[in-house]
Every structure is written in C-alpha cells, then in structure tokens.
Design an enzyme around this catalytic site. Structure first.
Site, PDB file in Angstrom:
ATOM      1  N   GLY A  72       0.815  -1.302   0.007  1.00  0.00           N
ATOM      2  CA  GLY A  72       0.142   0.086   0.140  1.00  0.00           C
ATOM      3  C   GLY A  72       0.906   1.341   0.161  1.00  0.00           C
ATOM      4  CG  ASP A  92      -4.141   4.720  -2.766  1.00  0.00           C
ATOM      5  OD1 ASP A  92      -4.159   5.220  -1.532  1.00  0.00           O
ATOM      6  OD2 ASP A  92      -3.549   3.877  -3.245  1.00  0.00           O
ATOM      7  CE  LYS A 175     -14.384  17.537  -2.730  1.00  0.00           C
ATOM      8  NZ  LYS A 175     -14.469  17.800  -1.295  1.00  0.00           N
ATOM      9  N   GLY A 226     -22.204  22.864  11.269  1.00  0.00           N
ATOM     10  CA  GLY A 226     -22.972  23.524  10.041  1.00  0.00           C
ATOM     11  C   GLY A 226     -23.413  22.388   9.196  1.00  0.00           C
ATOM     12  NE  ARG A 227     -19.964  18.915   6.337  1.00  0.00           N
ATOM     13  CZ  ARG A 227     -18.841  18.249   6.033  1.00  0.00           C
ATOM     14  NH1 ARG A 227     -18.792  16.992   6.853  1.00  0.00           N
ATOM     15  NH2 ARG A 227     -17.850  18.595   5.389  1.00  0.00           N
ATOM     16  CE1 TYR A 292     -12.293  12.081   4.034  1.00  0.00           C
ATOM     17  CE2 TYR A 292     -14.358  12.827   3.085  1.00  0.00           C
ATOM     18  CZ  TYR A 292     -13.094  13.176   3.772  1.00  0.00           C
ATOM     19  OH  TYR A 292     -13.020  14.244   4.571  1.00  0.00           O
ATOM     20  CB  VAL A 294     -11.336   4.163   8.209  1.00  0.00           C
ATOM     21  CG1 VAL A 294     -10.255   4.539   7.691  1.00  0.00           C
ATOM     22  CG2 VAL A 294     -11.507   3.088   9.237  1.00  0.00           C
TER      23      VAL A 294
END
Length: 314
Positions: A72, A92, A175, A226-227, A292, A294
């Site tokens: 990786g 990545d 986005k 803000g979410r 995206y 973890v």
C-alpha cells in the site's frame, strides 16, 4: 311404563360418564400433546444464539491487519492500475492497500480498503484516509447543467470507534466551490455515510448491515455543527445496491426567475432529493466516490458498473 323410561335414562347417563372417564385417562390424548409442545418450545434467545454465521464476501479482507503494508505504500496520490474498470481519477491516501479489482458474480469490482491512521500523504492527525475517485466537475451555472454518477456498491465493512459520533465511512459525496469564501477550499456539500449495524447472538461482534445517512451542509462552507445528518436507509452487508447521484441546476418551481442547486440520490431504488442552500453562491458541481474516512478499524467498499455524465449550459 314411566319407571321403564326413568331406568333407561339413568342407564344412558351412566354409560356416558364411563365413556368420558375412559377417554380422559388415555395417554395419547391430543390436547395433552399440544400442551407439551407449548411447554417445550425453544427459547427465542436460544434460537438466536445458534443462528448461522455471517458469511464473508469472496473478496473481503478478514482477520488481523496493520495500518500500512508494503503493497500500500504508493508515493503518488494519483497512481492507478492500467485501464481501471471504475471511472474517474484515483486519489489514494492510504498505505494499507492500493486500489485493485476483483471478479465477483460476473462483475469486475473496484476494491477500496482503508484503515484507521493510514493516510501517509497528508500531515499526521489532519486529514482522513481515503481511496476515492474524482469525477470531472461542471463549472457552468445555467439551468440544465448537471453531473451524474451511477454505480453498484457493496459494503463489506466500515470504520468503527468507541463512540457513535465518529463511526462510519463515506462511500460518495457531492462537492462544489462557492463565492464569498468560508469553509474548506474544496468543500463537501453532501456526504453519504455508512455506519455499522452489528448482529446478535453468534453475530454480536460482526457488522451485518449498514445504516446510510446523508450528511448535508446547512450553509455554504458549513462543517461540523454546520451540517445535518439525516438517516436514509439500511443496506445489508455485501448486498449489491444500485447507487445514483446527480448534482446540478434546475428552475425553482416556486419562482421561474430563480434556480435551485439540487443534489438528488437514488439508493436501492429509493429517491432522496435535496436542495443545496444558497444556490446563487455556487460556482461548480462535482462528485467523488470510493471509501473515505475511517476513524477506527477498517473500511472495505466495492464499486462496479460505474458511469459518469456531464452536461453544461450557460
């Protein structure tokens, strides 16, 4: 004559009583069997504890893992395999595993595996690990402009922490930049977050399904408080689920002189439409997908049949 009738009735009554007593003493009486069945019925909790184990997917990583592996350790964020089956440019930022592909049920799947702490590209303790694909953005703002992504997703595992607030992994996001500043230089508008649901009994420590949420901005540039986080639906582990996301501009149905900036998702055949706040501040529309975030453990997301469409109007 009258006495004969009385004797006849008494005799009949005695025979009836003897008949009832005889059968009430038989060991094979059906009502007794029924009562025994009820008394000896299995305890529901016992049934649950002996339920079948959750099966791993053919292309699932199982067992122990480390944050980084030699395989990786990519040195470029956009390093990809030749001719990937998934559309978009790779991003990545995980040293656990590079993007690879698997063949399951006659489909070629993009494999997105990341672990907690595996972002080896950005400064420590800043940005979350990810293997995502970025799709071409639409920069025109006219009505009829949109970007659209379709694909089939399988969720095998998502991030898990000691608390609920940081659980889960994003599988896709809308986005788009905006005028007036505020927030991230490349802000997320709506992220689709999968949180783990654990089984019971023999499956108590296993993720058996995933609650999918929409994490939406309340104002342009909004993050954190803000979410808003809105529950959408539950998806079973390893279930092939159709996913569609479209972001663009259409006429405001309440005022033909205005437009709305919309973010419409269809997940497993169910529609979840949402209008993005402050449409006049928008400067573009964009979509990313993959795996995206973890903050604990490991995440494993699979994507197949991916497509992207971009239409722009002035």
């Amino acid at each position: 004559m009258k006495n004969s009738k009385i004797i006849y009735k008494l005799t009949s009554l005695v025979i009836l009583v003897l008949f009832i007593n005889f059968y009430s003493c038989q060991p094979d009486e059906k009502p007794v069997e029924f009562l025994e069945d009820v008394i000896t019925a299995p305890d529901p909790d016992t049934e649950e504890e002996t339920s079948p184990e959750v099966e791993e997917a053919i292309d699932e990583d199982i067992g122990a893992y480390t944050t980084c592996t030699p395989e990786g350790q990519n040195t470029e964020r956009t390093k990809d395999i030749a001719n990937p089956v998934n559309v978009g440019t790779i991003d990545d930022r995980s040293c656990y595993a590079d993007y690879k592909e698997s063949n399951v049920d006659g489909k070629v799947w993009g494999v997105y595996n990341i672990t907690d702490g595996s972002n080896h590209m950005d400064a420590p303790n800043t940005l979350q690990p990810r293997i995502e694909r970025s799709l071409p953005r639409a920069v025109k703002l006219g009505v009829g402009t949109y970007v659209k992504f379709t694909g089939t997703v399988r969720i095998l595992e998502v991030g898990d922490t000691t608390g609920d607030g940081s659980d889960g992994t994003y599988i896709a996001q809308a986005k788009g930049k905006h005028t007036g500043g505020g927030g991230s230089p490349d802000p997320a508008i709506c992220l689709y977050l999968a949180k783990p649901v654990y089984g019971t009994g023999a499956n108590a420590n296993k993720q058996v399904s995933f609650d999918v949420y929409a994490e939406r901005i309340l104002v342009r540039g909004g993050s954190g408080s803000g979410r808003e986080v809105v529950f959408l639906k539950n998806i079973e582990k390893n279930k092939q689920t159709d996913f569609q996301l479209e972001v663009g501009f259409r006429v405001d149905p309440n005022d033909a002189t205005k437009k709305i900036h919309y973010c419409d998702a269809v997940i497993g055949g169910e529609s979840f439409n949402w209008n993005i706040p402050e449409p006049d501040r928008a400067t573009e529309s964009k979509i990313r997908y993959g795996a995206y975030r973890v903050k604990g453990g490991r995440a494993q997301i699979r994507w197949a049949n991916t497509t992207h469409t971009k239409v722009e109007n002035d």
